[in-house]
Scaffold this motif. Structure first.
Motif, mmCIF file in Angstrom:
data_model
loop_
_atom_site.group_PDB
_atom_site.id
_atom_site.type_symbol
_atom_site.label_atom_id
_atom_site.label_comp_id
_atom_site.label_asym_id
_atom_site.label_seq_id
_atom_site.Cartn_x
_atom_site.Cartn_y
_atom_site.Cartn_z
ATOM 1 N N ILE A 75 0.854 -1.189 0.000
ATOM 2 C CA ILE A 75 0.000 0.000 0.000
ATOM 3 C C ILE A 75 0.891 1.241 0.000
ATOM 4 O O ILE A 75 1.855 1.324 0.768
ATOM 5 N N ALA A 76 0.565 2.213 -0.836
ATOM 6 C CA ALA A 76 1.397 3.404 -0.979
ATOM 7 C C ALA A 76 1.192 4.371 0.179
ATOM 8 O O ALA A 76 0.084 4.478 0.718
ATOM 9 N N PRO A 77 2.252 5.090 0.586
ATOM 10 C CA PRO A 77 2.095 6.140 1.604
ATOM 11 C C PRO A 77 1.108 7.194 1.127
ATOM 12 O O PRO A 77 1.027 7.494 -0.067
ATOM 13 N N ALA A 78 0.357 7.737 2.074
ATOM 14 C CA ALA A 78 -0.632 8.766 1.723
ATOM 15 C C ALA A 78 0.093 10.035 1.292
ATOM 16 O O ALA A 78 0.920 10.570 2.030
ATOM 17 N N SER A 79 -0.205 10.531 0.080
ATOM 18 C CA SER A 79 0.452 11.748 -0.411
ATOM 19 C C SER A 79 -0.094 12.981 0.288
ATOM 20 O O SER A 79 0.597 13.948 0.550
ATOM 21 N N ALA A 80 -1.392 12.905 0.632
ATOM 22 C CA ALA A 80 -2.026 13.987 1.381
ATOM 23 C C ALA A 80 -3.121 13.354 2.233
ATOM 24 O O ALA A 80 -3.850 12.497 1.749
ATOM 25 N N ILE A 81 -3.189 13.757 3.473
ATOM 26 C CA ILE A 81 -4.159 13.152 4.375
ATOM 27 C C ILE A 81 -5.530 13.756 4.111
ATOM 28 O O ILE A 81 -5.777 14.929 4.389
ATOM 29 N N SER A 82 -6.396 12.954 3.535
ATOM 30 C CA SER A 82 -7.745 13.440 3.252
ATOM 31 C C SER A 82 -8.594 13.363 4.506
ATOM 32 O O SER A 82 -8.182 12.821 5.522
ATOM 33 N N LYS A 83 -9.799 13.877 4.388
ATOM 34 C CA LYS A 83 -10.691 13.889 5.538
ATOM 35 C C LYS A 83 -11.501 12.606 5.677
ATOM 36 O O LYS A 83 -12.353 12.502 6.553
ATOM 37 N N THR A 91 -3.814 3.558 9.384
ATOM 38 C CA THR A 91 -2.792 4.044 10.309
ATOM 39 C C THR A 91 -2.084 2.885 10.984
ATOM 40 O O THR A 91 -2.728 2.000 11.565
ATOM 41 N N HIS A 92 -0.763 2.868 10.906
ATOM 42 C CA HIS A 92 0.042 1.850 11.578
ATOM 43 C C HIS A 92 0.094 2.165 13.070
ATOM 44 O O HIS A 92 0.471 3.266 13.469
ATOM 45 N N LYS A 93 -0.290 1.209 13.887
ATOM 46 C CA LYS A 93 -0.425 1.446 15.321
ATOM 47 C C LYS A 93 0.904 1.812 15.982
ATOM 48 O O LYS A 93 0.963 2.667 16.868
ATOM 49 N N GLU A 94 1.993 1.193 15.546
ATOM 50 C CA GLU A 94 3.282 1.410 16.218
ATOM 51 C C GLU A 94 4.010 2.641 15.714
ATOM 52 O O GLU A 94 4.625 3.372 16.494
ATOM 53 N N THR A 95 3.957 2.899 14.402
ATOM 54 C CA THR A 95 4.728 4.019 13.845
ATOM 55 C C THR A 95 3.892 5.264 13.590
ATOM 56 O O THR A 95 4.444 6.335 13.341
ATOM 57 N N ALA A 96 2.551 5.110 13.625
ATOM 58 C CA ALA A 96 1.602 6.196 13.328
ATOM 59 C C ALA A 96 1.676 6.648 11.867
ATOM 60 O O ALA A 96 1.071 7.652 11.493
ATOM 61 N N GLU A 97 2.398 5.894 11.034
ATOM 62 C CA GLU A 97 2.438 6.213 9.602
ATOM 63 C C GLU A 97 1.061 5.945 8.984
ATOM 64 O O GLU A 97 0.368 5.010 9.367
ATOM 65 N N ILE A 98 0.699 6.779 8.024
ATOM 66 C CA ILE A 98 -0.600 6.634 7.359
ATOM 67 C C ILE A 98 -0.389 6.302 5.885
ATOM 68 O O ILE A 98 0.399 6.949 5.192
ATOM 69 N N ARG A 99 -1.085 5.260 5.435
ATOM 70 C CA ARG A 99 -1.069 4.905 4.020
ATOM 71 C C ARG A 99 -2.507 4.933 3.499
ATOM 72 O O ARG A 99 -3.460 4.803 4.265
ATOM 73 N N SER A 100 -2.626 5.091 2.192
ATOM 74 C CA SER A 100 -3.947 5.274 1.604
ATOM 75 C C SER A 100 -4.133 4.314 0.432
ATOM 76 O O SER A 100 -3.185 4.027 -0.309
ATOM 77 N N ALA A 101 -5.373 3.796 0.276
ATOM 78 C CA ALA A 101 -5.635 2.851 -0.812
ATOM 79 C C ALA A 101 -7.066 2.974 -1.301
ATOM 80 O O ALA A 101 -7.990 3.200 -0.512
ATOM 81 N N SER A 102 -7.233 2.809 -2.599
ATOM 82 C CA SER A 102 -8.572 2.671 -3.165
ATOM 83 C C SER A 102 -8.978 1.200 -3.049
ATOM 84 O O SER A 102 -8.162 0.349 -2.668
ATOM 85 N N PHE A 103 -10.214 0.908 -3.413
ATOM 86 C CA PHE A 103 -10.675 -0.477 -3.374
ATOM 87 C C PHE A 103 -9.798 -1.358 -4.271
ATOM 88 O O PHE A 103 -9.364 -2.443 -3.861
ATOM 89 N N GLU A 104 -9.526 -0.895 -5.478
ATOM 90 C CA GLU A 104 -8.722 -1.674 -6.426
ATOM 91 C C GLU A 104 -7.301 -1.876 -5.916
ATOM 92 O O GLU A 104 -6.729 -2.964 -6.031
ATOM 93 N N GLN A 105 -6.722 -0.839 -5.287
ATOM 94 C CA GLN A 105 -5.361 -0.948 -4.756
ATOM 95 C C GLN A 105 -5.309 -1.919 -3.568
ATOM 96 O O GLN A 105 -4.351 -2.677 -3.414
ATOM 97 N N LEU A 106 -6.359 -1.895 -2.766
ATOM 98 C CA LEU A 106 -6.416 -2.792 -1.615
ATOM 99 C C LEU A 106 -6.518 -4.245 -2.079
ATOM 100 O O LEU A 106 -5.840 -5.127 -1.536
ATOM 101 N N MET A 107 -7.345 -4.499 -3.090
ATOM 102 C CA MET A 107 -7.472 -5.860 -3.615
ATOM 103 C C MET A 107 -6.166 -6.328 -4.259
ATOM 104 O O MET A 107 -5.771 -7.492 -4.132
#
Length: 321
Positions: free
Chosen positions: A256-264, A292-308
């Motif tokens: 999963i790619a890192p979130a480029s911008a944190i959406s709402k 959100t990764h529980k340990e690092t607090a890093e946020i990644r973002s995915a669409s349905f297709e990317q998640l699959m």
């Protein structure tokens, strides 16, 4: 917390349980899974000595259960039956208070504990003076669970506790079961023939057949590293849904790619199961989800297709390992 060594039970020439061994760590939920007649309920009943074994030993917290009287042993173990096991001529309050009375608790202590459990199990105090036949199936099962938990035993044995409930009620109680802090402090052995239930609630699963343990492992190990064709065939019919509920979002994190911008859009913890992640798209009408990764607090973002796509990459990795 629980150790079973070379346990057997023979009824004449029939080997109901045939030389099985397993252990359960403190605060784990071990599921005994299998078809009817595989020996799982007999195994459970030997642990609290409702059935005496033909051979073998059982240790709970380092103590051999056969060096204690069955009555004393059972007072320290919670036991939940499929049909709740409530006494029909006792009120709800009287049913829950059975073990505290045996332990000679005073009335105030018993009432306080009963009240505490009713609140945790989403039951009204108005139910205290009701009789079991005046309650719904889900309410009866919650009362059976309250009775097993009331003396705060370290060990809980559950024999197909949700088997008599309809699918909607069972699904709701499963969610409550996973969230209940009381149960997170227990060491649990649960019997079920419901594969989905086993994978949803179990930390480890002992898959049994003809009195033997065919494979003992995590849900992921049974799915992706089946020991033989029996295990693979037993799970095959429901395999995709089991994978969705077993795999967590942190399992597919690397794809999963890192979130480029944190959406709402509302986010999910990486500890969320994959099925719930997919449902998030359906119920929130979202194009992407933040994870959100529980340990690092890093946020990644995915669409349905990317998640699959990440899901199938993870499966591919598991197949090749």
């Amino acid at each position: 917390m629980i150790r079973v060594q070379n346990l057997s039970k023979h009824f004449g020439m029939v080997k109901a349980v045939d030389n099985i061994s397993f252990k359960v760590e403190a605060h784990e939920n071990l599921i005994l899974l299998g078809t009817s007649g595989c020996g799982k309920t007999t195994t459970l009943k030997m642990i609290n000595r409702l059935i005496e074994p033909s051979a073998g030993n059982i240790f709970i917290d380092g103590k051999n259960v056969f060096e204690q009287s069955p009555e004393i042993l059972r007072r320290g173990i919670g036991y939940v039956l499929q049909n709740n096991g409530l006494f029909p001529h006792y009120t709800v309050a009287e049913n829950i208070a059975i073990v505290p009375q045996l332990l000679k608790w005073d009335k105030k202590r018993t009432e306080k504990r009963v009240s505490e459990l009713l609140e945790k199990l989403h039951l009204s105090k108005d139910h205290l003076n009701a009789y079991p036949n005046e309650l719904s199936g889900g309410q009866q099962q919650r009362i059976g669970l309250a009775r097993a938990l009331v003396a705060d035993p370290a060990v809980l044995l559950m024999d197909e506790p949700f088997g008599a409930l309809d699918n909607v009620t069972r699904s709701k109680i499963h969610a409550e079961f996973k969230a209940l802090d009381e149960l997170k402090r227990k060491t649990i052995i649960m019997v079920t023939h419901d594969v989905q239930e086993a994978f949803e609630l179990g930390d480890h699963i002992c898959l049994m057949d003809q009195g033997k343990i065919v494979q003992n492992g995590t849900p992921s190990e049974l799915l992706f590293k089946p020991k033989n064709s029996f295990v693979k065939g037993f799970l095959q019919e429901q395999r995709l849904q089991l994978e969705f509920k077993t795999i967590r979002l942190y399992d597919v994190w690397n794809w999963i790619a890192p979130a480029s911008a944190i959406s709402k859009v509302s986010g999910l913890s990486a500890d969320t199961d994959f099925w719930s992640g997919l449902e998030h798209f359906k119920f929130n009408d979202a194009e992407t989800i933040n994870i959100t990764h529980k340990e690092t607090a890093e946020i990644r973002s995915a669409s349905f297709e990317q998640l699959m796509a990440a899901f199938y990459q993870y499966k591919k990795q598991q197949t090749h390992e």
